[in-house]
Design an enzyme around this catalytic site. Structure first.
Site, mmCIF file in Angstrom:
data_model
loop_
_atom_site.group_PDB
_atom_site.id
_atom_site.type_symbol
_atom_site.label_atom_id
_atom_site.label_comp_id
_atom_site.label_asym_id
_atom_site.label_seq_id
_atom_site.Cartn_x
_atom_site.Cartn_y
_atom_site.Cartn_z
ATOM 1 N N TYR A 245 0.734 -1.134 -0.003
ATOM 2 C CA TYR A 245 0.104 -0.040 0.215
ATOM 3 C C TYR A 245 0.951 1.297 -0.062
ATOM 4 O O TYR A 245 0.473 2.084 -0.793
ATOM 5 C CB TYR A 245 -0.824 0.001 1.143
ATOM 6 C CG TYR A 245 -2.062 0.965 1.118
ATOM 7 C CD1 TYR A 245 -3.331 0.674 0.656
ATOM 8 C CD2 TYR A 245 -1.710 2.040 1.833
ATOM 9 C CE1 TYR A 245 -4.229 1.694 0.597
ATOM 10 C CE2 TYR A 245 -2.772 3.307 1.837
ATOM 11 C CZ TYR A 245 -3.969 3.034 1.157
ATOM 12 O OH TYR A 245 -5.165 4.001 0.858
ATOM 13 N N PHE B 95 -12.647 19.419 -24.299
ATOM 14 C CA PHE B 95 -13.182 18.119 -24.354
ATOM 15 C C PHE B 95 -14.107 17.820 -23.347
ATOM 16 O O PHE B 95 -14.346 18.399 -22.613
ATOM 17 C CB PHE B 95 -11.977 17.206 -23.739
ATOM 18 C CG PHE B 95 -12.239 15.604 -24.077
ATOM 19 C CD1 PHE B 95 -12.613 15.107 -25.320
ATOM 20 C CD2 PHE B 95 -12.208 14.796 -22.982
ATOM 21 C CE1 PHE B 95 -12.841 13.959 -25.601
ATOM 22 C CE2 PHE B 95 -12.572 13.273 -23.202
ATOM 23 C CZ PHE B 95 -12.858 12.958 -24.379
ATOM 24 N N THR B 96 -15.111 16.657 -23.782
ATOM 25 C CA THR B 96 -16.291 16.752 -23.116
ATOM 26 C C THR B 96 -16.273 16.454 -21.493
ATOM 27 O O THR B 96 -16.723 17.578 -20.737
ATOM 28 C CB THR B 96 -17.164 15.496 -23.345
ATOM 29 O OG1 THR B 96 -16.121 14.279 -23.393
ATOM 30 C CG2 THR B 96 -17.575 15.440 -25.076
ATOM 31 N N ASP C 111 -2.567 18.626 -21.961
ATOM 32 C CA ASP C 111 -3.341 17.265 -22.006
ATOM 33 C C ASP C 111 -2.496 16.440 -22.835
ATOM 34 O O ASP C 111 -2.499 16.619 -24.334
ATOM 35 C CB ASP C 111 -4.730 17.421 -22.293
ATOM 36 C CG ASP C 111 -5.622 16.046 -22.210
ATOM 37 O OD1 ASP C 111 -4.690 14.979 -22.335
ATOM 38 O OD2 ASP C 111 -6.764 16.172 -22.633
ATOM 39 N N LYS D 150 -4.721 5.733 -23.301
ATOM 40 C CA LYS D 150 -4.306 6.519 -24.762
ATOM 41 C C LYS D 150 -2.674 6.286 -24.720
ATOM 42 O O LYS D 150 -1.890 5.648 -25.506
ATOM 43 C CB LYS D 150 -4.676 7.697 -24.893
ATOM 44 C CG LYS D 150 -6.336 7.801 -25.142
ATOM 45 C CD LYS D 150 -6.854 9.069 -25.545
ATOM 46 C CE LYS D 150 -8.389 9.173 -25.429
ATOM 47 N NZ LYS D 150 -8.847 8.587 -26.541
ATOM 48 N N ARG E 33 -19.288 12.692 -32.232
ATOM 49 C CA ARG E 33 -18.473 13.743 -31.936
ATOM 50 C C ARG E 33 -19.224 15.050 -32.597
ATOM 51 O O ARG E 33 -18.288 15.765 -33.450
ATOM 52 C CB ARG E 33 -17.183 13.491 -32.272
ATOM 53 C CG ARG E 33 -16.437 12.557 -31.712
ATOM 54 C CD ARG E 33 -15.892 12.674 -30.337
ATOM 55 N NE ARG E 33 -17.135 12.650 -29.273
ATOM 56 C CZ ARG E 33 -16.707 12.313 -27.913
ATOM 57 N NH1 ARG E 33 -15.511 12.319 -27.450
ATOM 58 N NH2 ARG E 33 -17.846 12.512 -26.813
ATOM 59 N N PHE F 281 -24.216 12.015 -23.887
ATOM 60 C CA PHE F 281 -23.972 11.060 -25.145
ATOM 61 C C PHE F 281 -23.490 9.833 -24.561
ATOM 62 O O PHE F 281 -23.521 8.698 -25.414
ATOM 63 C CB PHE F 281 -22.880 11.879 -26.201
ATOM 64 C CG PHE F 281 -21.410 12.001 -25.356
ATOM 65 C CD1 PHE F 281 -20.506 10.800 -25.179
ATOM 66 C CD2 PHE F 281 -21.120 12.955 -24.240
ATOM 67 C CE1 PHE F 281 -19.291 11.046 -24.621
ATOM 68 C CE2 PHE F 281 -19.897 13.170 -23.605
ATOM 69 C CZ PHE F 281 -18.875 12.108 -23.837
#
Length: 482
Positions: A80, A132-133, A223, A266, A389, A455
Protein backbone atom coordinates in the site's frame (compact mmCIF):
# COMPACT_ATOMS: atom_id res chain seq x y z
CA UNK A 1 12.00 5.70 -41.90
CA UNK A 2 9.03 4.76 -44.07
CA UNK A 3 9.17 1.38 -45.81
CA UNK A 4 8.57 1.73 -49.55
CA UNK A 5 7.14 -0.99 -51.77
CA UNK A 6 8.69 -1.83 -55.14
CA UNK A 7 5.29 -1.59 -56.89
CA UNK A 8 3.70 1.70 -55.87
CA UNK A 9 0.19 0.29 -56.22
CA UNK A 10 1.02 -2.11 -53.37
CA UNK A 11 1.96 0.67 -50.94
CA UNK A 12 0.13 0.17 -47.64
CA UNK A 13 0.97 0.82 -43.99
CA UNK A 14 3.43 -1.85 -42.88
CA UNK A 15 2.97 -3.23 -39.37
CA UNK A 16 6.17 -3.39 -37.32
CA UNK A 17 4.79 -6.03 -35.01
CA UNK A 18 3.36 -9.54 -35.24
CA UNK A 19 0.10 -10.83 -33.78
CA UNK A 20 0.32 -13.74 -31.34
CA UNK A 21 -3.12 -13.67 -29.72
CA UNK A 22 -6.54 -13.32 -31.34
CA UNK A 23 -10.07 -12.60 -30.14
CA UNK A 24 -13.08 -13.92 -32.03
CA UNK A 25 -15.45 -11.34 -33.55
CA UNK A 26 -19.14 -11.54 -34.46
CA UNK A 27 -20.90 -10.01 -37.44
CA UNK A 28 -24.67 -10.15 -36.97
CA UNK A 29 -27.16 -10.20 -39.85
CA UNK A 30 -28.40 -6.75 -40.85
CA UNK A 31 -31.90 -7.29 -39.41
CA UNK A 32 -30.37 -8.08 -36.02
CA UNK A 33 -28.11 -5.04 -36.21
CA UNK A 34 -31.19 -2.87 -36.78
CA UNK A 35 -32.86 -4.34 -33.70
CA UNK A 36 -29.72 -3.97 -31.58
CA UNK A 37 -29.20 -0.26 -32.35
CA UNK A 38 -32.87 0.48 -31.70
CA UNK A 39 -32.78 -1.48 -28.43
CA UNK A 40 -29.71 0.62 -27.51
CA UNK A 41 -31.68 3.84 -27.97
CA UNK A 42 -29.68 4.72 -31.09
CA UNK A 43 -26.67 5.30 -28.84
CA UNK A 44 -23.58 3.34 -29.87
CA UNK A 45 -22.29 3.55 -26.29
CA UNK A 46 -25.20 1.34 -25.23
CA UNK A 47 -24.48 -1.43 -27.74
CA UNK A 48 -23.06 -4.63 -26.28
CA UNK A 49 -19.61 -5.48 -27.59
CA UNK A 50 -20.73 -9.00 -28.51
CA UNK A 51 -23.05 -7.37 -31.06
CA UNK A 52 -20.28 -5.29 -32.63
CA UNK A 53 -18.00 -6.47 -35.45
CA UNK A 54 -15.34 -3.72 -35.41
CA UNK A 55 -15.34 -1.52 -32.34
CA UNK A 56 -14.18 1.92 -33.48
CA UNK A 57 -15.90 3.74 -30.62
CA UNK A 58 -12.62 4.82 -29.03
CA UNK A 59 -8.92 4.11 -28.67
CA UNK A 60 -9.18 4.60 -24.90
CA UNK A 61 -8.06 1.50 -23.01
CA UNK A 62 -8.62 -0.80 -25.99
CA UNK A 63 -5.21 -0.63 -27.66
CA UNK A 64 -3.21 -3.86 -27.87
CA UNK A 65 -0.52 -4.04 -25.19
CA UNK A 66 2.93 -5.36 -26.01
CA UNK A 67 4.53 -8.60 -24.85
CA UNK A 68 6.83 -6.59 -22.58
CA UNK A 69 3.84 -4.86 -20.96
CA UNK A 70 2.23 -8.20 -20.11
CA UNK A 71 5.55 -9.48 -18.81
CA UNK A 72 5.98 -6.39 -16.63
CA UNK A 73 2.64 -7.07 -14.92
CA UNK A 74 4.16 -10.17 -13.32
CA UNK A 75 6.57 -8.15 -11.15
CA UNK A 76 3.91 -5.98 -9.51
CA UNK A 77 4.41 -4.98 -5.86
CA UNK A 78 1.06 -4.64 -4.09
CA UNK A 79 2.34 -2.82 -0.99
CA UNK A 80 0.00 0.00 0.00
CA UNK A 81 2.84 2.38 0.87
CA UNK A 82 6.48 2.44 -0.20
CA UNK A 83 5.46 0.51 -3.31
CA UNK A 84 8.22 -0.52 -5.74
CA UNK A 85 5.70 -0.55 -8.58
CA UNK A 86 5.07 3.16 -8.03
CA UNK A 87 8.82 3.76 -7.95
CA UNK A 88 9.04 2.13 -11.38
CA UNK A 89 6.20 4.35 -12.64
CA UNK A 90 8.03 7.42 -11.32
CA UNK A 91 11.22 6.28 -13.03
CA UNK A 92 9.38 5.90 -16.33
CA UNK A 93 7.79 9.36 -16.02
CA UNK A 94 11.24 10.76 -15.18
CA UNK A 95 12.77 9.11 -18.25
CA UNK A 96 10.00 10.15 -20.65
CA UNK A 97 9.01 13.59 -19.34
CA UNK A 98 11.92 14.50 -17.10
CA UNK A 99 9.57 15.18 -14.17
CA UNK A 100 10.29 14.10 -10.59
CA UNK A 101 6.89 15.11 -9.20
CA UNK A 102 4.24 12.50 -10.03
CA UNK A 103 0.64 11.98 -8.91
CA UNK A 104 -1.28 8.84 -9.96
CA UNK A 105 -5.00 8.68 -10.72
CA UNK A 106 -7.26 5.92 -11.98
CA UNK A 107 -7.73 7.51 -15.43
CA UNK A 108 -7.49 10.73 -17.41
CA UNK A 109 -10.80 12.25 -16.38
CA UNK A 110 -9.82 11.66 -12.77
CA UNK A 111 -6.76 13.83 -13.45
CA UNK A 112 -9.13 16.47 -14.85
CA UNK A 113 -11.19 16.30 -11.67
CA UNK A 114 -8.08 16.84 -9.54
CA UNK A 115 -7.03 19.84 -11.67
CA UNK A 116 -10.50 21.34 -11.47
CA UNK A 117 -10.77 20.83 -7.71
CA UNK A 118 -7.40 22.48 -7.17
CA UNK A 119 -7.72 25.45 -9.53
CA UNK A 120 -11.32 26.15 -10.58
CA UNK A 121 -13.45 28.46 -8.46
CA UNK A 122 -16.87 29.95 -9.32
CA UNK A 123 -16.54 32.62 -12.00
CA UNK A 124 -13.15 31.46 -13.21
CA UNK A 125 -12.41 30.60 -16.84
CA UNK A 126 -10.38 27.74 -18.28
CA UNK A 127 -8.94 28.60 -21.69
CA UNK A 128 -8.45 25.79 -24.18
CA UNK A 129 -7.58 25.38 -27.84
CA UNK A 130 -10.68 23.18 -27.86
CA UNK A 131 -12.69 21.61 -25.08
CA UNK A 132 -13.05 17.94 -24.36
CA UNK A 133 -16.35 16.66 -22.99
CA UNK A 134 -15.25 15.52 -19.53
CA UNK A 135 -12.76 18.37 -19.10
CA UNK A 136 -15.50 20.92 -19.68
CA UNK A 137 -17.93 19.08 -17.41
CA UNK A 138 -15.47 19.18 -14.48
CA UNK A 139 -14.89 22.91 -14.96
CA UNK A 140 -18.56 23.85 -15.26
CA UNK A 141 -19.53 21.58 -12.34
CA UNK A 142 -17.45 23.80 -10.07
CA UNK A 143 -18.94 27.05 -11.35
CA UNK A 144 -16.27 27.83 -13.94
CA UNK A 145 -16.60 28.23 -17.67
CA UNK A 146 -14.61 27.21 -20.74
CA UNK A 147 -13.57 29.36 -23.68
CA UNK A 148 -12.12 27.90 -26.87
CA UNK A 149 -9.37 29.71 -28.72
CA UNK A 150 -8.47 27.32 -31.52
CA UNK A 151 -7.26 29.04 -34.68
CA UNK A 152 -10.15 29.36 -37.18
CA UNK A 153 -8.29 27.01 -39.56
CA UNK A 154 -9.11 24.18 -37.14
CA UNK A 155 -12.81 24.36 -37.95
CA UNK A 156 -12.36 24.05 -41.72
CA UNK A 157 -13.04 20.38 -42.53
CA UNK A 158 -10.50 20.02 -45.35
CA UNK A 159 -7.33 22.10 -45.70
CA UNK A 160 -3.64 21.53 -46.32
CA UNK A 161 -2.67 22.94 -42.92
CA UNK A 162 -0.66 20.37 -40.95
CA UNK A 163 -1.49 21.75 -37.47
CA UNK A 164 -5.18 22.58 -37.24
CA UNK A 165 -5.21 22.25 -33.45
CA UNK A 166 -3.06 25.38 -32.94
CA UNK A 167 -4.12 28.19 -30.62
CA UNK A 168 -4.94 31.60 -32.03
CA UNK A 169 -2.16 33.33 -30.13
CA UNK A 170 -3.48 36.90 -30.52
CA UNK A 171 -6.85 35.85 -29.14
CA UNK A 172 -5.15 34.07 -26.23
CA UNK A 173 -3.28 37.20 -25.13
CA UNK A 174 -6.37 39.36 -25.59
CA UNK A 175 -8.62 36.96 -23.68
CA UNK A 176 -6.26 36.74 -20.68
CA UNK A 177 -6.18 40.55 -20.52
CA UNK A 178 -9.99 40.76 -20.77
CA UNK A 179 -10.63 38.16 -18.08
CA UNK A 180 -7.74 39.08 -15.82
CA UNK A 181 -4.95 36.65 -14.99
CA UNK A 182 -6.37 36.02 -11.50
CA UNK A 183 -9.63 34.77 -13.07
CA UNK A 184 -7.95 32.33 -15.48
CA UNK A 185 -7.94 28.90 -13.84
CA UNK A 186 -5.41 27.60 -16.36
CA UNK A 187 -4.62 27.56 -20.05
CA UNK A 188 -4.93 24.02 -21.39
CA UNK A 189 -3.41 22.71 -24.60
CA UNK A 190 -4.94 19.49 -25.90
CA UNK A 191 -2.43 17.80 -28.21
CA UNK A 192 -4.11 16.73 -30.41
CA UNK A 193 -7.59 18.10 -30.37
CA UNK A 194 -10.12 15.30 -30.07
CA UNK A 195 -13.38 17.00 -31.05
CA UNK A 196 -12.14 18.63 -34.27
CA UNK A 197 -10.75 15.47 -35.78
CA UNK A 198 -7.72 14.60 -33.65
CA UNK A 199 -5.85 17.49 -35.21
CA UNK A 200 -2.31 18.11 -33.91
CA UNK A 201 -0.70 21.19 -32.40
CA UNK A 202 2.74 22.30 -33.56
CA UNK A 203 5.69 22.47 -31.19
CA UNK A 204 6.14 26.13 -32.16
CA UNK A 205 2.56 26.94 -31.19
CA UNK A 206 2.73 25.07 -27.88
CA UNK A 207 5.90 26.84 -26.83
CA UNK A 208 4.39 30.19 -27.82
CA UNK A 209 1.36 29.43 -25.62
CA UNK A 210 3.57 28.71 -22.62
CA UNK A 211 5.55 31.89 -23.25
CA UNK A 212 2.31 33.89 -23.13
CA UNK A 213 1.25 32.10 -19.93
CA UNK A 214 4.54 32.83 -18.22
CA UNK A 215 4.41 36.48 -19.30
CA UNK A 216 0.84 36.89 -18.08
CA UNK A 217 1.27 34.88 -14.88
CA UNK A 218 -1.23 32.08 -15.57
CA UNK A 219 -0.79 28.32 -15.32
CA UNK A 220 -0.13 26.29 -18.47
CA UNK A 221 -1.44 22.72 -18.66
CA UNK A 222 -0.73 20.12 -21.32
CA UNK A 223 -3.22 17.31 -21.88
CA UNK A 224 -0.76 14.72 -23.22
CA UNK A 225 -3.26 11.89 -23.69
CA UNK A 226 -2.84 11.97 -27.47
CA UNK A 227 0.75 13.17 -27.40
CA UNK A 228 2.09 10.05 -29.15
CA UNK A 229 0.14 10.85 -32.30
CA UNK A 230 0.93 14.55 -31.96
CA UNK A 231 4.67 13.85 -31.75
CA UNK A 232 4.43 11.67 -34.86
CA UNK A 233 2.91 14.61 -36.72
CA UNK A 234 5.54 16.97 -35.34
CA UNK A 235 8.33 14.74 -36.61
CA UNK A 236 6.75 14.23 -40.04
CA UNK A 237 5.24 17.69 -40.61
CA UNK A 238 7.37 20.22 -38.65
CA UNK A 239 10.88 20.95 -39.91
CA UNK A 240 12.24 21.76 -36.45
CA UNK A 241 11.28 18.33 -35.13
CA UNK A 242 12.40 16.12 -38.01
CA UNK A 243 15.78 15.27 -36.50
CA UNK A 244 14.82 15.57 -32.84
CA UNK A 245 14.55 12.42 -30.74
CA UNK A 246 11.03 11.75 -29.48
CA UNK A 247 12.29 12.02 -25.88
CA UNK A 248 13.83 15.40 -26.61
CA UNK A 249 10.42 16.69 -27.71
CA UNK A 250 8.75 15.30 -24.57
CA UNK A 251 11.40 16.89 -22.35
CA UNK A 252 11.21 20.24 -24.12
CA UNK A 253 7.45 20.33 -23.54
CA UNK A 254 7.80 19.46 -19.85
CA UNK A 255 10.43 22.20 -19.49
CA UNK A 256 7.85 24.76 -20.60
CA UNK A 257 4.48 23.55 -19.30
CA UNK A 258 3.68 23.99 -15.61
CA UNK A 259 1.57 20.83 -15.43
CA UNK A 260 1.25 17.78 -17.69
CA UNK A 261 -1.43 15.14 -17.33
CA UNK A 262 -2.54 12.21 -19.45
CA UNK A 263 -4.83 9.25 -19.73
CA UNK A 264 -2.71 6.11 -19.85
CA UNK A 265 -5.61 4.46 -21.67
CA UNK A 266 -4.22 6.38 -24.64
CA UNK A 267 -0.61 7.32 -23.87
CA UNK A 268 1.14 4.04 -22.92
CA UNK A 269 -1.72 1.76 -24.14
CA UNK A 270 -2.54 0.57 -20.63
CA UNK A 271 -5.01 2.18 -18.22
CA UNK A 272 -4.80 4.76 -15.45
CA UNK A 273 -3.73 8.38 -15.38
CA UNK A 274 -0.79 10.56 -14.35
CA UNK A 275 -0.29 14.21 -13.36
CA UNK A 276 3.32 15.40 -13.32
CA UNK A 277 5.33 18.61 -13.10
CA UNK A 278 8.89 19.83 -12.99
CA UNK A 279 7.84 22.15 -10.13
CA UNK A 280 6.84 20.45 -6.87
CA UNK A 281 4.60 23.37 -5.86
CA UNK A 282 1.94 22.27 -8.35
CA UNK A 283 1.82 18.64 -7.25
CA UNK A 284 1.73 19.81 -3.63
CA UNK A 285 -1.30 21.96 -4.43
CA UNK A 286 -3.09 18.93 -5.89
CA UNK A 287 -1.83 16.01 -3.82
CA UNK A 288 -4.42 16.22 -1.02
CA UNK A 289 -7.18 15.48 -3.55
CA UNK A 290 -5.58 12.16 -4.58
CA UNK A 291 -6.32 10.22 -1.35
CA UNK A 292 -9.67 12.03 -1.11
CA UNK A 293 -10.93 10.96 -4.55
CA UNK A 294 -8.56 8.29 -5.87
CA UNK A 295 -6.44 6.34 -3.39
CA UNK A 296 -3.10 6.60 -1.63
CA UNK A 297 -0.32 8.55 -3.37
CA UNK A 298 1.42 5.34 -4.43
CA UNK A 299 -1.44 3.97 -6.55
CA UNK A 300 -4.14 6.61 -7.07
CA UNK A 301 -6.91 4.09 -7.71
CA UNK A 302 -4.94 1.95 -10.16
CA UNK A 303 -4.15 -1.71 -9.54
CA UNK A 304 -0.45 -2.40 -9.44
CA UNK A 305 -0.40 -4.65 -12.51
CA UNK A 306 -1.87 -1.85 -14.56
CA UNK A 307 0.81 0.46 -13.18
CA UNK A 308 3.57 -1.89 -14.32
CA UNK A 309 2.06 -2.00 -17.82
CA UNK A 310 1.80 1.81 -17.74
CA UNK A 311 5.49 2.20 -16.93
CA UNK A 312 6.59 -0.13 -19.73
CA UNK A 313 4.14 1.53 -22.14
CA UNK A 314 5.65 4.94 -21.41
CA UNK A 315 9.08 3.69 -22.47
CA UNK A 316 7.52 2.31 -25.65
CA UNK A 317 5.90 5.67 -26.38
CA UNK A 318 9.38 6.86 -27.36
CA UNK A 319 9.60 4.31 -30.20
CA UNK A 320 8.52 5.77 -33.57
CA UNK A 321 7.82 2.27 -34.93
CA UNK A 322 5.18 1.87 -32.24
CA UNK A 323 3.68 5.35 -32.31
CA UNK A 324 3.47 5.51 -36.11
CA UNK A 325 0.99 2.64 -36.37
CA UNK A 326 -2.11 4.64 -35.43
CA UNK A 327 -1.49 7.65 -37.67
CA UNK A 328 -0.50 5.48 -40.66
CA UNK A 329 -3.63 3.32 -40.49
CA UNK A 330 -5.83 6.38 -39.97
CA UNK A 331 -4.22 8.11 -42.94
CA UNK A 332 -4.80 5.03 -45.11
CA UNK A 333 -8.50 4.93 -44.21
CA UNK A 334 -8.94 8.67 -44.73
CA UNK A 335 -7.13 8.52 -48.08
CA UNK A 336 -9.30 5.70 -49.40
CA UNK A 337 -12.52 7.40 -48.32
CA UNK A 338 -11.40 10.72 -49.78
CA UNK A 339 -10.68 9.02 -53.09
CA UNK A 340 -14.22 7.61 -52.97
CA UNK A 341 -15.54 11.15 -52.55
CA UNK A 342 -16.63 10.60 -48.94
CA UNK A 343 -16.27 13.79 -46.84
CA UNK A 344 -13.68 13.24 -44.11
CA UNK A 345 -11.57 15.60 -42.02
CA UNK A 346 -8.26 16.31 -43.76
CA UNK A 347 -5.41 16.22 -43.28
CA UNK A 348 -5.78 12.96 -41.38
CA UNK A 349 -5.30 13.50 -37.68
CA UNK A 350 -4.72 11.19 -34.76
CA UNK A 351 -7.08 8.92 -32.84
CA UNK A 352 -9.29 7.99 -35.80
CA UNK A 353 -10.82 8.80 -39.15
CA UNK A 354 -13.53 11.44 -38.80
CA UNK A 355 -16.50 11.43 -41.17
CA UNK A 356 -17.84 14.92 -41.79
CA UNK A 357 -21.48 14.12 -41.02
CA UNK A 358 -22.53 17.72 -41.72
CA UNK A 359 -21.49 17.19 -45.35
CA UNK A 360 -22.70 13.57 -45.36
CA UNK A 361 -26.31 14.63 -44.69
CA UNK A 362 -26.26 18.41 -45.32
CA UNK A 363 -30.05 18.79 -45.26
CA UNK A 364 -30.40 17.24 -41.81
CA UNK A 365 -30.66 20.04 -39.20
CA UNK A 366 -28.51 20.15 -36.06
CA UNK A 367 -31.53 19.40 -33.88
CA UNK A 368 -31.96 16.05 -35.63
CA UNK A 369 -28.35 15.14 -34.73
CA UNK A 370 -26.70 14.27 -38.04
CA UNK A 371 -23.48 12.84 -36.57
CA UNK A 372 -25.41 10.42 -34.37
CA UNK A 373 -27.67 9.47 -37.28
CA UNK A 374 -24.70 8.67 -39.52
CA UNK A 375 -23.21 6.52 -36.74
CA UNK A 376 -26.43 4.54 -36.33
CA UNK A 377 -26.69 4.06 -40.09
CA UNK A 378 -23.09 2.84 -40.27
CA UNK A 379 -23.64 0.27 -37.53
CA UNK A 380 -26.77 -1.03 -39.24
CA UNK A 381 -25.06 -1.60 -42.59
CA UNK A 382 -21.68 -2.81 -41.30
CA UNK A 383 -21.62 -3.77 -37.63
CA UNK A 384 -18.97 -1.05 -37.14
CA UNK A 385 -19.39 1.02 -33.98
CA UNK A 386 -18.18 4.62 -34.13
CA UNK A 387 -18.69 7.57 -31.78
CA UNK A 388 -20.75 10.73 -32.22
CA UNK A 389 -18.56 13.83 -31.94
CA UNK A 390 -21.09 16.52 -32.76
CA UNK A 391 -24.03 18.24 -31.11
CA UNK A 392 -24.98 15.23 -28.96
CA UNK A 393 -21.48 15.45 -27.44
CA UNK A 394 -22.10 19.07 -26.45
CA UNK A 395 -24.06 20.12 -23.37
CA UNK A 396 -27.00 22.47 -23.31
CA UNK A 397 -26.57 26.10 -22.31
CA UNK A 398 -27.72 27.08 -18.77
CA UNK A 399 -31.02 28.36 -20.21
CA UNK A 400 -31.71 24.97 -21.80
CA UNK A 401 -31.06 25.95 -25.39
CA UNK A 402 -29.06 23.58 -27.55
CA UNK A 403 -25.41 24.41 -28.21
CA UNK A 404 -24.78 23.29 -31.75
CA UNK A 405 -21.34 21.81 -32.48
CA UNK A 406 -18.99 23.65 -34.82
CA UNK A 407 -18.38 20.32 -36.58
CA UNK A 408 -20.71 17.33 -36.82
CA UNK A 409 -18.34 14.37 -36.85
CA UNK A 410 -18.71 10.62 -36.68
CA UNK A 411 -15.40 9.32 -35.33
CA UNK A 412 -14.05 5.97 -36.40
CA UNK A 413 -11.29 5.40 -33.87
CA UNK A 414 -8.43 3.08 -34.82
CA UNK A 415 -7.18 1.29 -31.69
CA UNK A 416 -3.47 0.67 -31.99
CA UNK A 417 -2.24 -2.72 -33.22
CA UNK A 418 -5.77 -4.16 -33.12
CA UNK A 419 -7.23 -4.22 -36.65
CA UNK A 420 -5.83 -5.75 -39.82
CA UNK A 421 -5.63 -3.93 -43.14
CA UNK A 422 -8.45 -6.08 -44.57
CA UNK A 423 -10.72 -4.89 -41.76
CA UNK A 424 -9.80 -1.26 -42.48
CA UNK A 425 -10.67 -1.84 -46.14
CA UNK A 426 -14.01 -3.40 -45.10
CA UNK A 427 -14.80 -0.21 -43.18
CA UNK A 428 -13.95 1.93 -46.22
CA UNK A 429 -16.13 -0.23 -48.47
CA UNK A 430 -19.19 -0.06 -46.22
CA UNK A 431 -18.77 3.69 -45.64
CA UNK A 432 -18.63 4.15 -49.41
CA UNK A 433 -21.90 2.23 -49.79
CA UNK A 434 -23.50 4.38 -47.10
CA UNK A 435 -22.26 7.53 -48.85
CA UNK A 436 -23.85 6.36 -52.11
CA UNK A 437 -27.12 5.79 -50.23
CA UNK A 438 -26.94 8.79 -47.91
CA UNK A 439 -30.32 10.11 -49.04
CA UNK A 440 -31.91 7.35 -46.95
CA UNK A 441 -30.44 8.65 -43.66
CA UNK A 442 -32.93 10.53 -41.50
CA UNK A 443 -32.86 12.25 -38.14
CA UNK A 444 -33.12 11.31 -34.48
CA UNK A 445 -35.00 12.75 -31.52
CA UNK A 446 -34.51 12.43 -27.78
CA UNK A 447 -36.35 9.84 -25.71
CA UNK A 448 -34.31 10.20 -22.52
CA UNK A 449 -31.82 13.09 -22.28
CA UNK A 450 -29.56 13.22 -19.19
CA UNK A 451 -28.43 16.66 -18.02
CA UNK A 452 -24.72 15.78 -17.90
CA UNK A 453 -22.66 13.84 -20.47
CA UNK A 454 -25.80 12.84 -22.33
CA UNK A 455 -23.83 11.17 -25.13
CA UNK A 456 -22.80 8.41 -22.74
CA UNK A 457 -26.22 7.15 -21.70
CA UNK A 458 -29.00 9.17 -23.37
CA UNK A 459 -31.45 7.39 -25.69
CA UNK A 460 -33.05 8.47 -28.97
CA UNK A 461 -35.40 7.16 -31.64
CA UNK A 462 -35.52 7.53 -35.38
CA UNK A 463 -37.77 10.16 -36.94
CA UNK A 464 -39.97 8.22 -39.34
CA UNK A 465 -38.87 4.80 -40.64
CA UNK A 466 -35.62 5.57 -42.41
CA UNK A 467 -33.69 2.81 -40.68
CA UNK A 468 -36.04 0.14 -42.00
CA UNK A 469 -35.71 1.65 -45.48
CA UNK A 470 -31.92 1.49 -45.13
CA UNK A 471 -32.11 -2.22 -44.28
CA UNK A 472 -34.32 -2.86 -47.31
CA UNK A 473 -31.82 -1.15 -49.61
CA UNK A 474 -28.95 -3.09 -48.02
CA UNK A 475 -30.78 -6.37 -48.67
CA UNK A 476 -31.41 -5.32 -52.25
CA UNK A 477 -27.70 -4.66 -52.88
CA UNK A 478 -26.04 -7.29 -50.66
CA UNK A 479 -28.58 -10.12 -50.67
CA UNK A 480 -27.87 -12.65 -47.92
CA UNK A 481 -24.41 -11.23 -47.18
CA UNK A 482 -23.66 -10.16 -43.64
Amino acid sequence: MAVKFYKSENQVPLEMHKVRMVQKLNLLPVEERLRKIQDAGNNTFLLQNKDVYLDMLTDSGVNAMSDLQFAAMMQADDAYAGCETFNRVKAAVKEVFGCDNVLPAHQGRACENILAEAYVKPGMVALMNFHFTTTKAHVTRLGGSVEELVDPKGLIPQTDDPFKGDYNLENLERKIDEIGADKVAFVRVEAGTNLIGGQPVSLENMLAVTDICHKKGVKSVLDASLLQDNVYFMKTREARCKYMDVKDIYHLLSDHFDIIYFSARKLSFSKGGIICSKDAKYTKEMMSFIPLYEGFLTYGGMDVRTMEALAQGLYESLDMEYISQGPLFIEALCKELDEYGVPVILPAGGLGCHLNAGAFVPDLPHNQYPAAAVGCALYIISGVRGMERGTVSEQREPDGTERYAELELQRLAVPRRVFTLSQIKYVADRVKWLWDNRSLIGGLQWVDEPEVLRFFFGTMKEIGHWQEDLVAKFKEDFGDSL
